[in-house]
Design an enzyme around this catalytic site. Sequence first.
Site, short mmCIF file in Angstrom:
data_model
loop_
_atom_site.label_atom_id
_atom_site.label_comp_id
_atom_site.label_asym_id
_atom_site.label_seq_id
_atom_site.Cartn_x
_atom_site.Cartn_y
_atom_site.Cartn_z
N GLU A 144 -0.79 -17.68 -8.45
CA GLU A 144 0.05 -16.89 -9.37
C GLU A 144 1.53 -17.15 -9.16
OE1 GLU A 144 -1.13 -12.89 -8.95
OE2 GLU A 144 -3.09 -13.23 -9.83
N ASN A 188 -13.51 -0.46 -3.23
CA ASN A 188 -13.61 -0.75 -4.66
C ASN A 188 -14.32 -2.05 -4.94
OD1 ASN A 188 -12.48 1.47 -5.61
ND2 ASN A 188 -10.84 0.48 -6.66
N CYS A 219 -6.43 -6.95 -6.78
CA CYS A 219 -6.20 -6.33 -5.47
C CYS A 219 -5.50 -7.31 -4.53
CB CYS A 219 -7.52 -5.87 -4.87
SG CYS A 219 -8.93 -6.79 -5.44
N HIS A 220 -5.60 -8.59 -4.83
CA HIS A 220 -4.95 -9.57 -3.95
C HIS A 220 -3.43 -9.47 -4.04
CE1 HIS A 220 -5.68 -11.49 -7.88
NE2 HIS A 220 -4.48 -11.98 -7.70
N TYR A 264 0.85 -1.19 0.00
CA TYR A 264 0.00 0.00 0.00
C TYR A 264 0.89 1.24 0.00
CZ TYR A 264 -3.72 -3.24 1.15
OH TYR A 264 -4.62 -4.27 1.12
#
Length: 105
Positions: free
Chosen positions: A83, A46, A54-55, A24
């Site tokens: 991922e 959001n 966002c993860h 962040y």
Amino acid sequence: MATEFQRRVWEAIARIPEGRVTTYGAIAAYLGTRGVRAVGTAVGKNPYAPEVPCHRVVPSNGKLGNYSGEGGAARKEALLESEGVLVKDGKIVDFERIFYGFEKE
DNA sequence: AGCGTGACGAACT
DNA sequence: TAGTTCGCCACGC
């Protein structure tokens, strides 16, 4: 819809390549603001949609942080591992190594 | 304009 | 090391 600031945050997140994560604080710096709270608040409000990974956004403590999606942080962890981002005991493995800083690309 | 809240951060105890 | 406090910015009431 959302504000320009919000949109800006998503754009930054969208730049995070797969298998990488950012913080962040990095986003805040990228946006030119010092209020990491604003970033977190923006992302949280959001539509955490699949369009915005966002993860891939995690706190500076190297953990997962929070997630308003279904399953919460657990879902986030699963997505990250999907991922290639390994998570051990709720912490990002090699966090510094997979950390993605903007401007680098 | 002021207060409260929030998917955080850094510093302090 | 863990828990607490303050600070930061943006948004809603």
